[in-house]
Scaffold this motif. Structure first.
Motif, short mmCIF file in Angstrom:
data_model
loop_
_atom_site.label_atom_id
_atom_site.label_comp_id
_atom_site.label_asym_id
_atom_site.label_seq_id
_atom_site.Cartn_x
_atom_site.Cartn_y
_atom_site.Cartn_z
N THR A 147 28.88 43.78 37.03
CA THR A 147 29.64 44.96 36.45
C THR A 147 30.55 44.33 35.14
N GLN A 150 33.70 41.24 33.61
CA GLN A 150 34.26 40.37 34.87
C GLN A 150 35.50 39.91 34.64
N THR A 152 38.16 39.86 37.23
CA THR A 152 39.05 39.90 38.51
C THR A 152 39.01 38.22 39.08
N GLN A 154 36.63 36.97 40.51
CA GLN A 154 35.50 36.80 41.50
C GLN A 154 34.27 37.39 40.85
N ASP A 156 31.55 39.77 40.49
CA ASP A 156 31.65 41.36 40.74
C ASP A 156 29.98 41.76 40.41
N GLU A 169 29.66 48.32 45.10
CA GLU A 169 30.08 47.19 44.28
C GLU A 169 30.54 46.26 45.42
N GLY A 171 32.10 42.16 45.47
CA GLY A 171 33.05 41.13 45.20
C GLY A 171 32.97 39.75 45.92
N SER A 181 35.20 41.55 48.72
CA SER A 181 35.52 42.82 48.77
C SER A 181 34.30 43.79 48.56
#
Length: 227
Positions: A147, A150, A152, A154, A156, A169, A171, A181
């Protein structure tokens, strides 16, 4: 049964990865050739879940349905290959979902009702659920990409079903590659997001964990046979 499948989404993704071949198709958002880094991430993720035969975790779930208020639930989940799982949802919408590898049970305590579905029949109602028994193929069914951006902390990823209808999605913890996630987005724009904590891999889970006992006085509903 849609509510059940949304609740099962995290386990489906874990099983997808566990069943995947070592080389997976991956695409960038613009359709350009995949980067080496993404291939490495997918390969490491596949290896991690190939070696993960069971796990337990706590979770927080948020369901956002178009035109309706968001709903939140918390609970615990246990999973053991192949196809054994137990979800315990707490207030405000208590529910227990259990698969013993042959039958899927969904118990609603407010209705005191149990819905029983043969797992093989349940697989026919959602293409993603086929991965519960290790018969799926991520290379065949999904396109994977990072995604963008990036941001976060983490890893993704987006898994996009080639047949259409839903996106997933994912995580990942960048150190352990545990799934921390997950968001399932269906064709209507409804989303189910699940965040995991207190994850423990390869724990001993006896058969009794996945044995469902019908509560006293509960109505039993058998899912109708597939056409």
């Amino acid at each position: 049964m849609n509510r059940i499948w949304k609740a099962l989404a995290p386990l489906l993704v874990m099983s997808i990865v566990a069943a995947a071949p070592a080389r997976s198709e991956a695409m960038l958002p613009n359709g350009a050739p995949v980067s080496k880094d993404l291939k490495q991430v997918l390969d490491r993720l596949q290896r991690h879940y190939h070696d993960t035969n069971s796990f337990t975790a706590n979770f927080n779930e948020e369901i956002a349905t178009v035109g309706a208020p968001k709903r939140q639930r918390q609970g615990t989940v246990s999973f053991r290959k192949p196809g054994r799982m137990r979800w315990e949802f707490g207030d405000p919408e208590k529910q227990t979902i259990v698969s013993d590898g042959e039958t899927l049970y969904s118990y609603d305590p407010d209705l005191n009702q149990v819905v029983e579905t043969p797992l093989k029949q349940a697989l026919k109602s959602s293409s993603a659920t086929s991965f519960l028994l290790g018969i799926g193929n991520i290379n065949h069914d999904f396109k994977a990409r990072f995604t963008i951006p990036q941001t976060t902390g983490q890893i993704d990823l987006l898994l996009d079903a080639k047949t259409g209808g839903y996106k997933i999605e994912v995580g990942l913890d960048p150190k352990t590659y545990n799934l921390i996630s997950l968001t399932l987005i269906d064709q209507l724009g409804d989303t189910t997001k699940v965040d995991f904590s207190e994850i423990h891999d390869n724990v001993e889970l006896p058969d009794s964990t996945f044995a469902f006992k019908v509560p006293a006085g509960a109505d039993i509903v058998t899912a109708p046979a597939s056409p």
